[in-house]
Design an enzyme around this catalytic site. Structure first.
Site, PDB file in Angstrom:
ATOM      1  CB  SER A 100      -0.259   5.275  -3.561  1.00 23.00           C
ATOM      2  OG  SER A 100      -1.420   6.067  -3.641  1.00 23.00           O
ATOM      3  CE  LYS A 160       0.087   9.258  -5.838  1.00 21.52           C
ATOM      4  NZ  LYS A 160       0.461   7.896  -5.440  1.00 21.52           N
TER       5      LYS A 160
END
Length: 796
Positions: free
Chosen positions: A690, A733
């Site tokens: 990611s 996140k």
């Protein structure tokens, strides 16, 4: 109106040579729950005004009236439609008046009558009647029926001997049927059917059916009484033999403690409510104990086993609190936010309220440490009114901890599941299986495999512990497992559970929880009150922003506890001034700040981009740094990265090289240059794809000399063609970005749907930029002005 019949109904055969003449028009007395038959003497209690007046009028005349049953006994004031059509004409033999104006009368039936027409309703019913006479001639078939009925009556045992003798002397078939009907306990429908049965044969057939039915009932009663008598005789015999055995043992000088203990177990087994299979096993073990010496080791093993069987709650359940509003109130009192988990519990209770035999769900609460997974389990148990048992699975490596040891082993015991039932004392507790992701395995077996049966709603209604060796029903238990990570949990076990994710808290949620729970709790634990300390919003925000950086609340609670300890010390030393916890006071009590806003400082040079990462303890931000130096086409990636992240860095670099011209970078820049990408916190392992677009952005910033916006973070996987691929853990996140003060987040376009899981207040504060290609990422992330483009340096 008359009330129900009294006791003492009798039958008087006609003995008057001159039969009573029945007038064609008579007063009609409605009665409830009884029927007057010809030649029957019926006591009646007459209490209501209309009926009392009727009796007085009849007594003043020829004492003859009609008695007819009413269809519904509950009707207090019947109308003509409430009366049956058939009844009996009767004469009043005796009357007794009571002080409350009620009258008790004895009425003797004369003939069956049918109401042809009601002529008056007030002050009481008066009607024209049709008198029904019994047939003078009786056929041979009818007499045979009557004789068979007498034989049946003699063998039935339904009526007393005196009444049977009286019935045998009655020659008329109709009178015989009326006599038997008079002395049987029939309901109103059957009594009325008999009074309406004018035909002899029909009346005799009806009585015959009733007698056979009563005989069947009598047979059942007799068999039950015989069975009870035999059981009593058996128990008396056993008691007598046991008393003899005790006397013999006393004469031999043997200890009676064994016998008394066995008797105690026998009583406990009878009172334990064991299922049939468990009861048979307990009786078998008890018989073995009776033959053992009390000093033998086998006797102790059998005694311990029976003790476990008797102590377990085989059929004891605590009552669920199905007040949905109250459950919601309790959950909200104990925990702020956590709406998804609370909603699931409310759904479970709602279904349980509508369907009582629902199987308990298997919930798995997944989230970073300190978010309240274990305490949520306690709150669920309190809200539902159930017992709560926590089973710590962390570090468990022995399968026998779940299934127990077999009785052949010395010191064998049931597994933790059965032991928890004994502590709870109910078969429907809330079981908290804590840290299910930290279960290990070794040569002693795999505990997670043993949990497969425990956590399967289709199988756990007959869970078998090795020690008990009997099926125990776990289907009523509400299992709640907790975990920090799902990866270590085996797939078959994970498939049996419903996963509820509990991400970290936002700053505002932490502030609310601190006010509603943490501050009050720590003040109580440290013996101080609001007279000694006062927390402010700014002070708590300073604690959250500058002294803690976590998804959960444990460090925040420790810092609040540290402040309370220091204030408590001052109070103990005699200080009377109340401590106001402002940001300045926080720094005075706890020392310099541990965390500072560093976004602008870290991104004020080209080659630094902010990425977002998921960790077991919540989301976090990553400062990805890129530098260039003179060299020979070397590409270096450092920061203790996993294989996937290293490959992602190479894919990002390849994309930048293949699109150098479009980005304004000379296509031969790599000929005499080395590129180095580093992700700080080098001691912490990192992996995953990611950070791909973040590393590509950092390289592009380095080579173009354009700064990355300091208010922007990003996450997404990059392909060689520059496509931005979706990632996981978006909610964690985004929360990490919010905690760090970031206001813009670049996310993959295919992850835009996941933003619904982000708290609404966070969505309002931040700007989310969905992208599909790397061109969009660079356009949104890089500033326009160049600071230092393509000048090889040795420092980056």
């Amino acid at each position: 109106m008359s009330d129900d019949q009294g006791s003492g109904r009798s039958f008087v055969p006609p003995n008057s040579p001159n039969p009573v003449a029945i007038p064609p028009r008579l007063p009609i007395l409605p009665v409830r729950n009884t029927v007057l038959y010809p030649n029957m003497v019926l006591p009646l209690m007459v209490a209501r005004e209309r009926s009392v007046r009727l009796i007085e009028e009849v007594l003043a005349g020829d004492k003859i009236l009609a008695v007819v049953a009413q269809r519904d006994p509950e009707i207090e004031d019947p109308v003509p439609e409430d009366l049956f059509e058939y009844g009996s004409a009767g004469t009043i033999l005796k009357m007794l008046k009571f002080p409350d104006n009620s009258i008790r009368v004895l009425v003797q039936g004369i003939k069956r009558v049918r109401i042809a027409k009601l002529v008056e309703e007030e002050p009481f019913f008066i009607g024209d009647l049709e008198v029904i006479h019994d047939s003078a001639e009786v056929s041979a078939g009818t007499r045979r029926r009557a004789d068979k009925l007498k034989e049946l009556l003699q063998t039935s045992g339904v009526l007393p001997r005196e009444q049977v003798s009286q019935a045998l002397n009655i020659q008329e078939p109709g009178m015989l049927a009326d006599f038997i009907a008079t002395n049987l306990k029939l309901d109103l429908k059957e009594m009325q059917s008999l009074i309406e049965a004018v035909d002899y044969n029909r009346r005799l057939a009806m009585i015959s059916r009733v007698l056979k039915r009563e005989m069947a009932v009598q047979d059942v009663k007799t068999s039950i009484q015989d069975e009870v008598k035999n059981l009593i005789d058996k128990n008396q015999k056993e008691y007598y033999l046991r008393q003899q055995l005790k006397a013999i043992k006393r004469e031999l000088g043997e200890d009676e403690s064994e016998t008394s203990e066995i008797e105690e177990f026998r009583e406990r087994i009878a009172a334990a409510g064991l299922p049939e299979l468990a009861r048979k096993e307990a009786d078998r073990e008890l018989k073995r104990m009776e033959k053992m010496h009390p000093e033998g080791s086998e006797f102790t093993v059998a005694r311990t086993y029976l003790d476990w069987l008797c102590e377990l709650p085989w059929n004891k359940s605590s009552e669920d609190n199905l007040d949905i509003g109250n459950v919601q109130k309790v959950l909200d009192e104990d925990h702020y936010a956590m709406d998804k988990a609370k909603s699931r519990i409310i759904e479970f209770l709602s279904v349980r309220k509508l369907k009582n035999d629902m199987k308990g769900p298997i919930l798995c609460l997944v989230g970073p440490p300190g978010v309240g997974k274990t305490s949520l389990g306690r709150s669920i148990a309190r809200a539902m009114g159930r017992k709560f048992e926590r089973i710590a699975l962390g570090g468990m490596r022995d399968e026998a901890e779940i299934r127990g040891h077999r009785r052949t082993y010395v010191g064998a015991l049931p597994g933790r599941i059965i032991r928890a039932f004994r502590r709870a004392g109910a078969n429907n507790p809330v079981f908290m299986l804590d840290e299910i992701d930290k279960v290990g395995l070794d040569f002693r077996g795999d505990p997670t495999s043993a949990l497969l049966e425990v956590l399967d709603p289709e199988q756990n209604n007959s869970f078998t512990d090795h020690y008990l060796d009997l099926p125990f029903d776990l289907s009523k238990v509400l299992f709640i497992a907790t975990a920090n990570l799902l990866d270590p949990v085996p797939a078959p076990l994970l498939d049996r559970m419903e996963v509820l994710e509990l991400p970290g808290y936002t700053e505002e949620e932490k502030l609310q929880i601190a006010w509603s729970h943490l501050v009050r709790k720590q003040m109580q634990e440290h013996g101080i009150t609001s007279d000694h300390i006062e927390f402010t919003d700014d002070g708590l925000r300073a604690l959250i922003e500058s002294y803690t950086r976590e998804a959960g609340l444990r460090n925040l609670e420790r810092e609040i506890a540290a402040i309370c300890r220091k204030v408590a010390r001052g109070v103990a030393e005699g200080k009377t001034e109340r401590a106001v916890i402002s940001p300045e006071m926080v720094e005075k009590l706890l020392g310099p700040r541990k965390y500072y806003p560093e976004l602008a400082e870290r991104t004020n040079i080209p080659g630094v981009a902010i990425g977002l990462a998921w960790t077991p303890v919540g989301g976090d931000i990553l400062f990805i740094e890129a530098t260039r130096m003179r060299g020979a086409k070397h590409f270096v990636v450092t920061g203790k990265l996993g294989e996937v992240m290293t490959e992602s860095a190479r894919a990002a670099f390849s994309y930048i090289r293949s699109n150098a011209v479009e980005l304004g970078i000379p296509d031969d820049f790599f000929e005499n240059t080395d590129i180095h990408i580093h992700i700080p916190a080098g001691a912490i392992p990192k992996d995953g794809p990611s950070a791909g677009i973040t590393m590509a952005t950092a390289i592009a910033s380095l080579l173009t000399g354009r700064l990355v916006r300091h208010d922007t973070a990003m996450t997404g996987e990059i392909s060689l063609r520059g496509k931005v691929m979706p990632i996981g853990g978006l909610k964690e996140k985004v929360l990490a970005a919010s905690r760090a003060g970031i206001t813009r987040v670049i996310i993959p376009h295919r992850n835009e749907k996941d933003l619904i899981e982000v708290p609404e207040d966070i969505r309002k504060q931040m700007t989310f930029i969905p992208v599909e290609s790397m061109d969009q990422v660079l356009r949104e992330a890089l500033t326009e002005s160049q600071v230092n483009a393509l000048q090889p340096t040795g420092t980056g």
